[in-house]
Design a protein around this motif. Structure first.
Motif, PDB file in Angstrom:
ATOM      1  N   LEU A  80      75.666 -94.569 -33.931  1.00 12.21           N
ATOM      2  CA  LEU A  80      77.083 -94.433 -33.630  1.00 12.21           C
ATOM      3  C   LEU A  80      77.323 -94.777 -32.166  1.00 12.21           C
ATOM      4  O   LEU A  80      76.618 -94.287 -31.275  1.00 12.21           O
ATOM      5  CB  LEU A  80      77.530 -92.992 -33.916  1.00 12.21           C
ATOM      6  N   ARG A  81      78.339 -95.634 -31.911  1.00 10.62           N
ATOM      7  CA  ARG A  81      78.637 -96.068 -30.550  1.00 10.62           C
ATOM      8  C   ARG A  81      80.100 -95.880 -30.207  1.00 10.62           C
ATOM      9  O   ARG A  81      80.942 -95.670 -31.080  1.00 10.62           O
ATOM     10  CB  ARG A  81      78.275 -97.553 -30.383  1.00 10.62           C
ATOM     11  N   ARG A  82      80.383 -96.003 -28.923  1.00 10.03           N
ATOM     12  CA  ARG A  82      81.747 -96.068 -28.426  1.00 10.03           C
ATOM     13  C   ARG A  82      82.145 -97.528 -28.283  1.00 10.03           C
ATOM     14  O   ARG A  82      81.293 -98.419 -28.259  1.00 10.03           O
ATOM     15  CB  ARG A  82      81.845 -95.370 -27.074  1.00 10.03           C
ATOM     16  N   THR A 192      81.090 -97.859 -34.806  1.00  8.52           N
ATOM     17  CA  THR A 192      81.662 -97.646 -33.484  1.00  8.52           C
ATOM     18  C   THR A 192      82.997 -96.945 -33.680  1.00  8.52           C
ATOM     19  O   THR A 192      83.856 -97.437 -34.424  1.00  8.52           O
ATOM     20  CB  THR A 192      81.872 -98.986 -32.751  1.00  8.52           C
ATOM     21  N   TRP A 193      83.174 -95.799 -33.007  1.00  7.85           N
ATOM     22  CA  TRP A 193      84.382 -95.008 -33.175  1.00  7.85           C
ATOM     23  C   TRP A 193      85.228 -95.071 -31.903  1.00  7.85           C
ATOM     24  O   TRP A 193      84.763 -94.741 -30.812  1.00  7.85           O
ATOM     25  CB  TRP A 193      84.031 -93.549 -33.464  1.00  7.85           C
ATOM     26  N   GLY A 194      86.486 -95.494 -32.081  1.00  5.76           N
ATOM     27  CA  GLY A 194      87.436 -95.475 -30.991  1.00  5.76           C
ATOM     28  C   GLY A 194      88.499 -94.420 -31.229  1.00  5.76           C
ATOM     29  O   GLY A 194      88.227 -93.366 -31.812  1.00  5.76           O
ATOM     30  N   SER A 195      89.709 -94.680 -30.795  1.00  4.87           N
ATOM     31  CA  SER A 195      90.826 -93.756 -30.982  1.00  4.87           C
ATOM     32  C   SER A 195      91.666 -94.232 -32.157  1.00  4.87           C
ATOM     33  O   SER A 195      92.429 -95.189 -32.043  1.00  4.87           O
ATOM     34  CB  SER A 195      91.675 -93.701 -29.713  1.00  4.87           C
ATOM     35  N   GLY A 196      91.491 -93.586 -33.310  1.00  2.30           N
ATOM     36  CA  GLY A 196      92.218 -93.966 -34.513  1.00  2.30           C
ATOM     37  C   GLY A 196      91.747 -95.257 -35.138  1.00  2.30           C
ATOM     38  O   GLY A 196      92.367 -95.757 -36.077  1.00  2.30           O
ATOM     39  N   ASP A 236      87.890-106.944 -28.536  1.00  2.46           N
ATOM     40  CA  ASP A 236      87.344-106.799 -27.187  1.00  2.46           C
ATOM     41  C   ASP A 236      86.329-105.656 -27.101  1.00  2.46           C
ATOM     42  O   ASP A 236      85.960-105.232 -26.002  1.00  2.46           O
ATOM     43  CB  ASP A 236      88.466-106.579 -26.175  1.00  2.46           C
ATOM     44  N   TRP A 237      85.859-105.163 -28.249  1.00  7.28           N
ATOM     45  CA  TRP A 237      84.816-104.143 -28.250  1.00  7.28           C
ATOM     46  C   TRP A 237      83.452-104.789 -28.002  1.00  7.28           C
ATOM     47  O   TRP A 237      83.332-106.005 -27.891  1.00  7.28           O
ATOM     48  CB  TRP A 237      84.828-103.364 -29.565  1.00  7.28           C
ATOM     49  N   HIS A 238      82.415-103.973 -27.955  1.00  7.80           N
ATOM     50  CA  HIS A 238      81.075-104.438 -27.589  1.00  7.80           C
ATOM     51  C   HIS A 238      80.531-105.467 -28.587  1.00  7.80           C
ATOM     52  O   HIS A 238      80.932-105.517 -29.743  1.00  7.80           O
ATOM     53  CB  HIS A 238      80.120-103.241 -27.488  1.00  7.80           C
ATOM     54  N   GLU A 239      79.582-106.256 -28.135  1.00  6.20           N
ATOM     55  CA  GLU A 239      78.855-107.152 -29.028  1.00  6.20           C
ATOM     56  C   GLU A 239      77.970-106.327 -29.961  1.00  6.20           C
ATOM     57  O   GLU A 239      77.528-105.240 -29.597  1.00  6.20           O
ATOM     58  CB  GLU A 239      77.986-108.133 -28.223  1.00  6.20           C
ATOM     59  N   PRO A 240      77.736-106.800 -31.202  1.00  3.83           N
ATOM     60  CA  PRO A 240      78.096-108.123 -31.724  1.00  3.83           C
ATOM     61  C   PRO A 240      79.436-108.166 -32.465  1.00  3.83           C
ATOM     62  O   PRO A 240      79.632-109.041 -33.297  1.00  3.83           O
ATOM     63  CB  PRO A 240      76.947-108.398 -32.694  1.00  3.83           C
TER      64      PRO A 240
END
Length: 367
Positions: A80-82, A192-196, A236-240
């Protein structure tokens, strides 16, 4: 036993994963089966799905597993990532009997269709719209009816006299890369979990990568350009992630509101009628267990019918076994969705801090 004499007959309504698995399992226990499918052709749409060990063993017993996997499955770095790429929880999901096999839904569907075409005791009729139990008489007498007609099941609604579908509050976009993507994408999975908003991906057994995006949205909201939507959400989140989106044809991105069934679940057995799969226990996809639950339904149903002299007694036992287990699944998946779709800034920060301190969460989201 292709060509064996079958003494009992079943009508299976719906030719999805659950319906076809049920037809195959029943035919292998000496049932004569007719499958009724609304679509004019047997052509499954969708993206990737995870087949966990119990369901994989069932597919192995039915002769399906060998049709799905060519070669070995690679080890995957998961967790799990940000959105900035920082890991909150990290595991190495070795290719073993404890991890799921990731396949395209169409691949599993095609394998089931191929297996049924080899049997003389199964007939699949396409272009058949079932509007209720009374209309089934036109397809001949049957000792058993298996309602595998999905989350909007007309048979379930007729039996329960109510609509049990609940919108979860978020929609999902799904895609599969056109070709295998080299580098990190070929060995990385997880979420990957962001806001909503959440992103998840996993390499499929054919080398391509399946991905999904969930986002809080009003029910039915649809811009029509799904690829543009997901690019705006996570491009625009992290690769890949940007690499995977770029490798996916816009026409291959599908979208659907996420729904499940209201709790508590209603009975799966009604005289000679058995509810199966999403018709019985549609769940949100947060645990990657929806197809597995339908496959397990089919195996338990066939086993109970083989072990009971009376069909109604077999269906009571089927309900007693499967309803509690799938109700726990619906509830647990719903709770994971609530946690993952949090969109309040301070709460998101607290959630991430908590997840970072609990390494066991990786086992849940590294599917």
């Amino acid at each position: 036993m292709s060509g064996s004499t079958s003494s009992r007959s079943a009508l299976v309504v719906g030719a999805g994963i659950g319906g076809l698995t049920a037809a195959l399992a029943l035919s292998r226990t000496r049932w004569r089966v007719t499958v009724l499918e609304r679509a004019p052709e047997l052509d499954e749409v969708g993206a990737g799905l995870s087949i966990w060990p119990r369901a994989w063993r069932i597919l192995g017993d039915l002769g399906i597993a060998d049709r799905l996997v060519d070669g070995t499955r690679p080890a995957i770095q998961a967790g799990l990532r940000r959105p900035d790429g920082r890991w909150l929880a990290k595991v190495r999901a070795e290719a073993s009997g404890r991890t799921p096999v990731m396949v395209h839904r169409a691949r599993l569907h095609s394998a089931l269709v191929g297996a049924l075409e080899e049997r003389e005791d199964v007939e699949v009729r396409t272009g058949v719209t079932v509007t209720g139990l009374a209309g089934l008489d036109a397809h001949g007498p049957a000792d058993l009816v298996v309602a595998a007609d999905g989350i909007r099941s007309v048979i379930r609604n007729e039996l329960h006299q109510r609509e049990d579908v609940r919108y979860a509050g978020y929609t999902a976009y799904r895609g599969v890369t056109a070709e295998p993507v080299p580098g990190e994408a070929s060995t990385t999975g997880g979420e990957t979990w962001g806001s909503g908003v959440r992103f998840g991906c996993a390499p499929l057994v054919d080398g391509r990568t399946y991905w999904f995006v969930t986002a809080n949205r009003p029910a039915g909201e649809n811009s029509g350009d799904h690829h543009a939507d997901v690019t705006a959400l996570v491009g625009d989140w992290h690769e890949p992630i940007p690499q995977l989106l770029a490798a996916t044809p816009p026409s291959a991105v599908i979208r659907g509101d996420i729904c499940d069934l209201r709790l508590p679940l209603r009975r799966f057995d009604h005289g000679r009628v058995a509810l199966l799969g999403d018709a019985a226990h549609a769940t949100t996809p947060n645990l990657g267990q929806g197809a597995c639950a339908a496959i397990e339904d089919a195996a338990v149903l066939a086993a109970q019918l083989a072990g009971h002299a009376r069909i109604d007694s077999a269906l009571v036992a089927y309900d007693r076994i499967r309803r509690p287990a799938t109700q726990r699944l619906v509830r647990a998946s719903r709770l994971v969705g609530v946690l993952g779709q949090v969109d309040n800034g301070p709460v998101v920060a607290a959630r991430d801090a908590g997840l970072a301190g609990v390494g066991a969460i990786a086992g849940l989201v590294s599917r």
